[in-house]
Design a protein around this motif. Structure first.
Motif, PDB file in Angstrom:
ATOM      1  N   LEU A  13       0.834  -1.202   0.000  1.00  0.00           N
ATOM      2  CA  LEU A  13       0.000   0.000   0.000  1.00  0.00           C
ATOM      3  C   LEU A  13       0.871   1.256   0.000  1.00  0.00           C
ATOM      4  CD1 LEU A  13      -2.661  -0.970   2.700  1.00  0.00           C
ATOM      5  CD2 LEU A  13      -3.044  -0.765   0.230  1.00  0.00           C
ATOM      6  N   PRO A  14       0.337   2.367  -0.523  1.00  0.00           N
ATOM      7  CA  PRO A  14       1.055   3.640  -0.420  1.00  0.00           C
ATOM      8  C   PRO A  14       1.018   4.177   1.006  1.00  0.00           C
ATOM      9  CG  PRO A  14      -1.127   3.991  -1.354  1.00  0.00           C
ATOM     10  CD  PRO A  14      -0.951   2.502  -1.225  1.00  0.00           C
ATOM     11  N   ILE A  15       1.928   5.072   1.317  1.00  0.00           N
ATOM     12  CA  ILE A  15       1.876   5.806   2.587  1.00  0.00           C
ATOM     13  C   ILE A  15       1.471   7.244   2.300  1.00  0.00           C
ATOM     14  CG2 ILE A  15       3.585   4.343   3.732  1.00  0.00           C
ATOM     15  CD1 ILE A  15       5.661   6.604   3.330  1.00  0.00           C
ATOM     16  N   VAL A  16       0.825   7.857   3.277  1.00  0.00           N
ATOM     17  CA  VAL A  16       0.476   9.277   3.186  1.00  0.00           C
ATOM     18  C   VAL A  16       1.119   9.966   4.376  1.00  0.00           C
ATOM     19  CG1 VAL A  16      -1.400  10.955   3.254  1.00  0.00           C
ATOM     20  CG2 VAL A  16      -1.639   8.863   1.897  1.00  0.00           C
ATOM     21  N   ILE A  17       2.081  10.840   4.075  1.00  0.00           N
ATOM     22  CA  ILE A  17       2.978  11.402   5.087  1.00  0.00           C
ATOM     23  C   ILE A  17       2.483  12.738   5.613  1.00  0.00           C
ATOM     24  CG2 ILE A  17       5.303  12.328   5.490  1.00  0.00           C
ATOM     25  CD1 ILE A  17       6.331  10.347   3.410  1.00  0.00           C
ATOM     26  N   HIS A  18       2.448  12.843   6.941  1.00  0.00           N
ATOM     27  CA  HIS A  18       2.227  14.111   7.634  1.00  0.00           C
ATOM     28  C   HIS A  18       3.590  14.609   8.105  1.00  0.00           C
ATOM     29  CE1 HIS A  18       0.199  16.839  10.653  1.00  0.00           C
ATOM     30  NE2 HIS A  18       1.384  16.700  11.219  1.00  0.00           N
ATOM     31  N   CYS A  19       3.941  15.833   7.719  1.00  0.00           N
ATOM     32  CA  CYS A  19       5.232  16.415   8.111  1.00  0.00           C
ATOM     33  C   CYS A  19       5.011  17.839   8.589  1.00  0.00           C
ATOM     34  CB  CYS A  19       6.184  16.402   6.914  1.00  0.00           C
ATOM     35  SG  CYS A  19       7.731  17.297   7.183  1.00  0.00           S
ATOM     36  N   ARG A  20       5.333  18.099   9.830  1.00  0.00           N
ATOM     37  CA  ARG A  20       5.265  19.479  10.325  1.00  0.00           C
ATOM     38  C   ARG A  20       6.519  19.772  11.135  1.00  0.00           C
ATOM     39  NH1 ARG A  20       0.135  22.651  13.163  1.00  0.00           N
ATOM     40  NH2 ARG A  20       0.908  24.743  12.657  1.00  0.00           N
ATOM     41  N   ASP A  21       7.265  20.765  10.668  1.00  0.00           N
ATOM     42  CA  ASP A  21       8.545  21.144  11.289  1.00  0.00           C
ATOM     43  C   ASP A  21       9.480  19.939  11.391  1.00  0.00           C
ATOM     44  OD1 ASP A  21       7.397  23.598  11.546  1.00  0.00           O
ATOM     45  OD2 ASP A  21       7.338  23.639  13.737  1.00  0.00           O
ATOM     46  N   ALA A  22       9.451  19.065  10.367  1.00  0.00           N
ATOM     47  CA  ALA A  22      10.190  17.799  10.512  1.00  0.00           C
ATOM     48  C   ALA A  22      10.717  17.264   9.181  1.00  0.00           C
ATOM     49  CB  ALA A  22       9.276  16.764  11.168  1.00  0.00           C
ATOM     50  N   PHE A  23      11.016  18.136   8.223  1.00  0.00           N
ATOM     51  CA  PHE A  23      11.495  17.646   6.926  1.00  0.00           C
ATOM     52  C   PHE A  23      12.752  16.800   7.064  1.00  0.00           C
ATOM     53  CE2 PHE A  23       8.753  20.875   4.923  1.00  0.00           C
ATOM     54  CZ  PHE A  23       8.233  20.129   3.881  1.00  0.00           C
ATOM     55  N   ASP A  24      13.724  17.282   7.835  1.00  0.00           N
ATOM     56  CA  ASP A  24      14.989  16.547   7.957  1.00  0.00           C
ATOM     57  C   ASP A  24      14.764  15.170   8.566  1.00  0.00           C
ATOM     58  OD1 ASP A  24      16.314  18.694   6.875  1.00  0.00           O
ATOM     59  OD2 ASP A  24      17.065  19.462   8.790  1.00  0.00           O
ATOM     60  N   GLU A  25      13.927  15.116   9.604  1.00  0.00           N
ATOM     61  CA  GLU A  25      13.664  13.854  10.292  1.00  0.00           C
ATOM     62  C   GLU A  25      12.910  12.882   9.380  1.00  0.00           C
ATOM     63  OE1 GLU A  25      14.374  17.016  13.309  1.00  0.00           O
ATOM     64  OE2 GLU A  25      13.166  16.905  11.481  1.00  0.00           O
ATOM     65  N   ILE A  26      11.927  13.402   8.625  1.00  0.00           N
ATOM     66  CA  ILE A  26      11.171  12.564   7.684  1.00  0.00           C
ATOM     67  C   ILE A  26      12.103  12.014   6.606  1.00  0.00           C
ATOM     68  CG2 ILE A  26       9.449  12.618   5.822  1.00  0.00           C
ATOM     69  CD1 ILE A  26       7.904  12.734   8.303  1.00  0.00           C
ATOM     70  N   PHE A  27      12.924  12.886   6.035  1.00  0.00           N
ATOM     71  CA  PHE A  27      13.820  12.448   4.962  1.00  0.00           C
ATOM     72  C   PHE A  27      14.836  11.416   5.464  1.00  0.00           C
ATOM     73  CE2 PHE A  27      13.041  16.683   2.622  1.00  0.00           C
ATOM     74  CZ  PHE A  27      12.056  16.098   1.828  1.00  0.00           C
TER      75      PHE A  27
ATOM     76  N   PHE B 288       3.226  12.944  -0.139  1.00  0.00           N
ATOM     77  CA  PHE B 288       3.704  13.879   0.880  1.00  0.00           C
ATOM     78  C   PHE B 288       2.573  14.884   1.067  1.00  0.00           C
ATOM     79  CE2 PHE B 288       8.043  14.248   2.620  1.00  0.00           C
ATOM     80  CZ  PHE B 288       7.836  15.289   3.511  1.00  0.00           C
ATOM     81  N   HIS B 289       1.708  14.577   2.034  1.00  0.00           N
ATOM     82  CA  HIS B 289       0.485  15.360   2.277  1.00  0.00           C
ATOM     83  C   HIS B 289       0.811  16.790   2.694  1.00  0.00           C
ATOM     84  CE1 HIS B 289      -2.734  16.874   4.822  1.00  0.00           C
ATOM     85  NE2 HIS B 289      -2.111  16.511   5.924  1.00  0.00           N
ATOM     86  N   CYS B 290      -0.038  17.722   2.238  1.00  0.00           N
ATOM     87  CA  CYS B 290       0.060  19.137   2.621  1.00  0.00           C
ATOM     88  C   CYS B 290       1.495  19.648   2.468  1.00  0.00           C
ATOM     89  CB  CYS B 290      -0.422  19.336   4.059  1.00  0.00           C
ATOM     90  SG  CYS B 290      -0.591  21.067   4.536  1.00  0.00           S
ATOM     91  N   PHE B 291       2.040  19.499   1.269  1.00  0.00           N
ATOM     92  CA  PHE B 291       3.430  19.886   1.059  1.00  0.00           C
ATOM     93  C   PHE B 291       3.580  21.394   1.205  1.00  0.00           C
ATOM     94  CE2 PHE B 291       7.111  21.285  -1.215  1.00  0.00           C
ATOM     95  CZ  PHE B 291       8.081  20.468  -0.655  1.00  0.00           C
ATOM     96  N   THR B 292       4.517  21.811   2.071  1.00  0.00           N
ATOM     97  CA  THR B 292       4.735  23.245   2.325  1.00  0.00           C
ATOM     98  C   THR B 292       6.220  23.609   2.274  1.00  0.00           C
ATOM     99  OG1 THR B 292       4.776  22.807   4.709  1.00  0.00           O
ATOM    100  CG2 THR B 292       2.669  23.506   3.771  1.00  0.00           C
ATOM    101  N   GLY B 293       7.032  22.736   1.697  1.00  0.00           N
ATOM    102  CA  GLY B 293       8.470  22.965   1.720  1.00  0.00           C
ATOM    103  C   GLY B 293       8.979  23.809   0.569  1.00  0.00           C
ATOM    104  N   THR B 294      10.288  23.719   0.343  1.00  0.00           N
ATOM    105  CA  THR B 294      10.967  24.454  -0.717  1.00  0.00           C
ATOM    106  C   THR B 294      10.995  23.609  -1.994  1.00  0.00           C
ATOM    107  OG1 THR B 294      13.095  23.486  -0.130  1.00  0.00           O
ATOM    108  CG2 THR B 294      12.476  25.535   1.005  1.00  0.00           C
ATOM    109  N   LEU B 295      11.472  24.206  -3.088  1.00  0.00           N
ATOM    110  CA  LEU B 295      11.638  23.465  -4.342  1.00  0.00           C
ATOM    111  C   LEU B 295      12.598  22.294  -4.129  1.00  0.00           C
ATOM    112  CD1 LEU B 295      11.267  23.034  -7.377  1.00  0.00           C
ATOM    113  CD2 LEU B 295      13.064  24.750  -7.763  1.00  0.00           C
TER     114      LEU B 295
END
Length: 255
Positions: free
Chosen positions: A125-139, A154-161
């Protein structure tokens, strides 16, 4: 035109007064596919009822949201395991890491995230990722767990290019919602540099309402404001955005 909302909490208490009418408004606006993320066991019954009430339109995920990773997280994960063994779900989600509300639970959040990634691999199955203030930790977790059979959104993507490109490199599509309409959202400044094959639409309703509804209760019908903004940014028709993003959702969820 079929529009897909890949992330909407239709079971939320925010809709208790008018849930059926709110869902019908969305369906009337061509939003006919709703993918429903889990939070924790307190919402399981409501999710199952929602599927029963709208079987042609509602597709359920299963998982433990990172902000619900508390002292009882092992019991919650056991319930996730049991439900996955009992019946079909379309994804494992929403899962991930949230360091906005509580940094002290990082270790158990990572443990829960990895456990659920392995469930996704087990059930294909696919995963649906919640990331808040945690890009480095998620990656860091994705780097450790990456494989051909790990994919998702990558749900609600709010990061950089740069972060967008990194997420895509891990077989993730970007969930784009109301933030793309915000003046200070920033993703509107680069999103058209991302090939549309990597994008899916979402509302995260009742949260993150797009302009001009910002600050009010969000609902799935409001996804048309996200559609309008992406059509403007990519300089193609709303119909094309709807078609491509719905096809992308089918590729992820297999539905």
């Amino acid at each position: 035109m079929i529009i897909t909302d890949t992330h909407t909490h239709l079971y939320s208490e925010a809709f208790d007064e008018d849930r059926a009418e709110m869902i019908q408004r969305a369906i009337d606006a061509n939003v006919t596919r709703f993918f429903i993320p889990a939070i924790d066991s307190t919402y399981t019954e409501s999710m199952l009822q929602l599927e029963k009430d709208f079987p042609e339109h509602v597709f359920l995920m299963m998982g433990l949201h990172p902000t619900s990773v508390k002292d009882n997280y092992k019991e919650e994960l056991r319930l996730v395991d049991e439900l996955l063994a009992q019946r079909k779900f379309c994804a494992i989600g929403e899962i991930g890491i949230d360091l906005y509300w509580d940094k002290t639970t990082l270790d158990i959040q990572i443990e829960a995230f990895k456990h659920q990634i392995n469930l996704a691999k087990q059930y294909k199955l696919p995963i649906v990722i919640h990331c808040r203030d945690a890009f480095d930790e998620i990656f860091e977790v994705l780097e450790h767990e990456k494989s051909d059979d790990l994919f998702g959104i990558f749900h609600c993507f709010t990061g950089t290019l740069e972060q967008a490109e990194k997420a895509i490199s891990y077989n993730m599509k970007l969930g784009i919602g109301g933030v793309v309409t915000f003046k200070n959202g920033k993703i509107d400044q680069f999103i058209n540099q991302i090939d549309l094959k990597h994008i899916v639409l979402e509302t995260d309703s009742p949260y993150l309402a797009p302009k001009p509804f910002r600050g009010k209760r969000n609902e799935s019908a409001h996804i048309y404001k996200v559609l309008e903004k992406l059509a403007e940014l990519y300089e193609i028709s709303e119909e094309e955005i709807a078609t491509i993003t719905t096809e992308n959702s089918k590729a992820i969820f297999g539905i």
